[in-house]
Design a protein around this motif. Sequence first.
Motif, PDB file in Angstrom:
ATOM      1  N   GLU A 199      60.793  38.857  42.809  1.00 50.31           N
ATOM      2  CA  GLU A 199      60.385  38.691  44.204  1.00 50.31           C
ATOM      3  C   GLU A 199      59.706  39.950  44.728  1.00 50.31           C
ATOM      4  O   GLU A 199      58.705  39.880  45.449  1.00 50.31           O
ATOM      5  CB  GLU A 199      61.611  38.353  45.064  1.00 50.31           C
ATOM      6  CG  GLU A 199      62.155  36.961  44.827  1.00 50.31           C
ATOM      7  CD  GLU A 199      63.476  36.728  45.544  1.00 50.31           C
ATOM      8  OE1 GLU A 199      63.739  35.573  45.928  1.00 50.31           O
ATOM      9  OE2 GLU A 199      64.256  37.692  45.715  1.00 50.31           O
ATOM     10  N   PHE A 200      60.237  41.090  44.350  1.00 48.89           N
ATOM     11  CA  PHE A 200      59.651  42.358  44.776  1.00 48.89           C
ATOM     12  C   PHE A 200      58.232  42.494  44.245  1.00 48.89           C
ATOM     13  O   PHE A 200      57.312  42.879  44.967  1.00 48.89           O
ATOM     14  CB  PHE A 200      60.516  43.516  44.284  1.00 48.89           C
ATOM     15  CG  PHE A 200      60.092  44.872  44.768  1.00 48.89           C
ATOM     16  CD1 PHE A 200      60.628  45.397  45.927  1.00 48.89           C
ATOM     17  CD2 PHE A 200      59.163  45.618  44.065  1.00 48.89           C
ATOM     18  CE1 PHE A 200      60.244  46.650  46.380  1.00 48.89           C
ATOM     19  CE2 PHE A 200      58.769  46.868  44.500  1.00 48.89           C
ATOM     20  CZ  PHE A 200      59.311  47.388  45.669  1.00 48.89           C
ATOM     21  N   ALA A 201      58.056  42.166  42.962  1.00 53.40           N
ATOM     22  CA  ALA A 201      56.725  42.268  42.360  1.00 53.40           C
ATOM     23  C   ALA A 201      55.738  41.333  43.046  1.00 53.40           C
ATOM     24  O   ALA A 201      54.563  41.677  43.227  1.00 53.40           O
ATOM     25  CB  ALA A 201      56.805  41.952  40.866  1.00 53.40           C
ATOM     26  N   GLY A 202      56.224  40.158  43.442  1.00 54.93           N
ATOM     27  CA  GLY A 202      55.323  39.176  44.030  1.00 54.93           C
ATOM     28  C   GLY A 202      55.003  39.391  45.483  1.00 54.93           C
ATOM     29  O   GLY A 202      53.889  39.077  45.929  1.00 54.93           O
ATOM     30  N   THR A 203      55.964  39.935  46.253  1.00 57.36           N
ATOM     31  CA  THR A 203      55.760  40.014  47.704  1.00 57.36           C
ATOM     32  C   THR A 203      55.652  41.425  48.264  1.00 57.36           C
ATOM     33  O   THR A 203      54.924  41.644  49.234  1.00 57.36           O
ATOM     34  CB  THR A 203      56.914  39.292  48.444  1.00 57.36           C
ATOM     35  OG1 THR A 203      58.149  39.966  48.168  1.00 57.36           O
ATOM     36  CG2 THR A 203      57.017  37.842  48.008  1.00 57.36           C
ATOM     37  N   LEU A 205      55.068  44.538  46.355  1.00 53.59           N
ATOM     38  CA  LEU A 205      54.041  45.382  45.743  1.00 53.59           C
ATOM     39  C   LEU A 205      52.673  45.199  46.391  1.00 53.59           C
ATOM     40  O   LEU A 205      51.994  46.198  46.691  1.00 53.59           O
ATOM     41  CB  LEU A 205      53.952  45.115  44.235  1.00 53.59           C
ATOM     42  CG  LEU A 205      55.078  45.663  43.357  1.00 53.59           C
ATOM     43  CD1 LEU A 205      54.811  45.340  41.893  1.00 53.59           C
ATOM     44  CD2 LEU A 205      55.257  47.168  43.537  1.00 53.59           C
ATOM     45  N   PRO A 206      52.221  43.963  46.651  1.00 51.66           N
ATOM     46  CA  PRO A 206      50.922  43.814  47.327  1.00 51.66           C
ATOM     47  C   PRO A 206      50.901  44.444  48.715  1.00 51.66           C
ATOM     48  O   PRO A 206      49.878  44.990  49.142  1.00 51.66           O
ATOM     49  CB  PRO A 206      50.736  42.296  47.400  1.00 51.66           C
ATOM     50  CG  PRO A 206      51.574  41.751  46.292  1.00 51.66           C
ATOM     51  CD  PRO A 206      52.762  42.658  46.223  1.00 51.66           C
ATOM     52  N   LYS A 255      54.892  46.912  35.205  1.00 48.79           N
ATOM     53  CA  LYS A 255      53.563  46.611  34.674  1.00 48.79           C
ATOM     54  C   LYS A 255      52.652  46.087  35.777  1.00 48.79           C
ATOM     55  O   LYS A 255      51.468  46.449  35.855  1.00 48.79           O
ATOM     56  CB  LYS A 255      53.669  45.596  33.538  1.00 48.79           C
ATOM     57  CG  LYS A 255      52.334  45.338  32.837  1.00 48.79           C
ATOM     58  CD  LYS A 255      52.480  44.404  31.649  1.00 48.79           C
ATOM     59  CE  LYS A 255      51.125  44.201  30.962  1.00 48.79           C
ATOM     60  NZ  LYS A 255      51.234  43.275  29.796  1.00 48.79           N
ATOM     61  N   ARG A 256      53.187  45.225  36.629  1.00 52.46           N
ATOM     62  CA  ARG A 256      52.383  44.688  37.741  1.00 52.46           C
ATOM     63  C   ARG A 256      51.988  45.793  38.712  1.00 52.46           C
ATOM     64  O   ARG A 256      50.855  45.833  39.196  1.00 52.46           O
ATOM     65  CB  ARG A 256      53.163  43.597  38.478  1.00 52.46           C
ATOM     66  CG  ARG A 256      52.428  42.989  39.660  1.00 52.46           C
ATOM     67  CD  ARG A 256      51.093  42.421  39.240  1.00 52.46           C
ATOM     68  NE  ARG A 256      50.319  41.908  40.369  1.00 52.46           N
ATOM     69  CZ  ARG A 256      48.996  41.901  40.414  1.00 52.46           C
ATOM     70  NH1 ARG A 256      48.288  42.376  39.387  1.00 52.46           N
ATOM     71  NH2 ARG A 256      48.370  41.428  41.463  1.00 52.46           N
ATOM     72  N   ALA A 257      52.898  46.706  38.978  1.00 53.28           N
ATOM     73  CA  ALA A 257      52.572  47.837  39.848  1.00 53.28           C
ATOM     74  C   ALA A 257      51.418  48.638  39.254  1.00 53.28           C
ATOM     75  O   ALA A 257      50.471  49.013  39.964  1.00 53.28           O
ATOM     76  CB  ALA A 257      53.792  48.726  40.039  1.00 53.28           C
TER      77      ALA A 257
END
Length: 680
Positions: A199-203, A205-206, A255-257
Amino acid sequence: METKLSGRLAIVEQDDWLKPVEGAMTERYAHFCRRLSGIERTAGSLVDYANGYLYFGFQYDPVRRGWWFREWLPGAIDVYLFGDFNGWQRTELPLRRGAGGVWSIFLPDESFAGRLVHGSRVKILVHGRNGWLERIPAYIRRVVQDEQSKDFSGQLWAPAKPFDWNGDRFDISSLGSLYIYECHVGMSQEKEGVGTYAEFAGTVLPRIKEDGYNVVQLMAVAEHPYYGSFGYHVSNFFAPSSRFGTPEDLKALIKRAHELGLAVVMDLVQAHYVKNINEGLNELDGTDHHYSLPGPAGEQPYWDSKLFDYGKPEVEHFLLSNVKYWLDEFHFDGYRFDGVTSMIYTHHGYTEFDSRDKYFTDVNGDALAYLTLANKLVHDFRPGAVTIAEDVSGMPGMCAPVPDGGVGFDYRLGMAVPDFWIKLLKEVPDEEWNIWEMWHMMVDRLGTVKTVAYCESHDQALVGDKTLAFRLMDKQMYTDMNRSAENLVIDRGMALHKLIRLFTISLAGDAYLNFMGNEFGHPEWIDFPREGNGWSYAHARRQWSLSTNGFLRYSFLGEFDKAMIGLMRRYGVLTSGFAYNHLMDEMNKTIVYSHRGDLLFVFNWHPQRSIPGYEVPVPAPGRYRIVLSSDAKRFGGYGRIDESVDAFSFPRTHADGSVGHYIKVYNLSRAALVLKKQED
């Protein structure tokens, strides 16, 4: 590594203040050198030495085809491995004691295939002086809690397909100045519950990317049995907290970050560990001096936790392996080392550092040597990685290079700054604020020490304290943050919230930190679920909608923070060194300073006095354009400044015959202007 014990250390040569304590500085460095030399003699290099996570715990042997399990338990009498893979038979699989108190067992595939598999729950049974106790292995990589019994157990974590790091080549050193967004994954969502890595990566980080920050600082990563400890009572140092998801979920977050151009720094807790017997390291081998010194010397009385014995080689190996592990396995870009002051002083920092001798009294030399080794390891293994010291003492050399005699951190936290703002807001009426004291507090640091500036972090947001927004506006935030309300308390609070942040970021350091949500004035405090609040998650979350629904003033503060970060990055303010002070007008509470020779900051801290046609000295003659106004309507101000009108400088001859250059501005009370000299 080349050591410098025959001559004066560079750190002493460069600072006359240290010459009276040269002996202490030299011995400090010699202590580190002795430790490093011993490591290099036995392991070849510090990087190769820090491979405990590749030897202890569960390790698959492809030659013999089976699993090794190893644990360092020098004080144990008997040790057994058990779990769901053997029907929880506690004494079926005894370990054999080897050299140095390392116990081991080999579990061949032919006997355990299909039983000991990825996800198997495991424990060890240790017979020691404290009895027969079921424990969790020290190097375990995942720990889970049973929903019914609430009992914790380790898991064999060995996914069939390794995580795909392909394409991940991120280097934090490419970012330049660091704009750090401090985060807690669990409380990062709006729901009343525990947020996840995914959830953190999806909401989140952006959002961080959009707001202009470039570093994510993750708190509470290593497993901790009590959620309300904020991750500071660590039990399992190699296991990312399972309450947020799997290790692969954390890797995917990082990795997404990196794909978004964001570095990820871990809040590393090695200053102490949880006292818990069932979950942690305490008395793991049956003694009170396994990972700690015996008796009271092994206690952190102020934090109700246990201290590491940094002078014991096996503990040093454990902790250094932990440092390398997170960089290697999870691709973290560095660390913020928590509790450094507690580590390096036997009084744990509970004193006033008001004389030179205080810095060299009651020092834990083993801890200082360990931190120096840890910094060298980080930079040897990942040259671009960043280390930040949470040290309130200001220990000399903390951020000096290791070869010069320093401890080797890249940055220190400017911890005196938030304390100053809290004290000012609590104790001094606005009209009595001393602008000289304010200026001095922001710039009182060594130019050779890189400092992370911040006006508040998670510390100020916890129950028992108040965020700046809540301290400024208190209960009025519940009723009058809607855009149609008129409230002088809210007006004052929003104005000062913007000024304090801009003043801090533009003066107090070489990097900047903000705790998630504070940029838009997130209301109230952080209170994790506990018995005293009915185990509620109402205050352990982030209400992002407050800043996005279009009806409340929180969005104004968020927009100002975004514009402020954008301005700092666009003009490279954090790399321009100390500001040049042009004017201190005590009567009108006005401070004027510049960066780079062409960026002018005008702060009016007066609660009432606004002055049209106010003459401001400028660093060079020319045409100046407003690039940021805290009074702009888009930031919740009143828009009293026409930002389209440029200011042209004019000369004025001073009494001493020199000529200065000035512009005229509308010097608004409780407002700040930033002007940029234009190239005509």
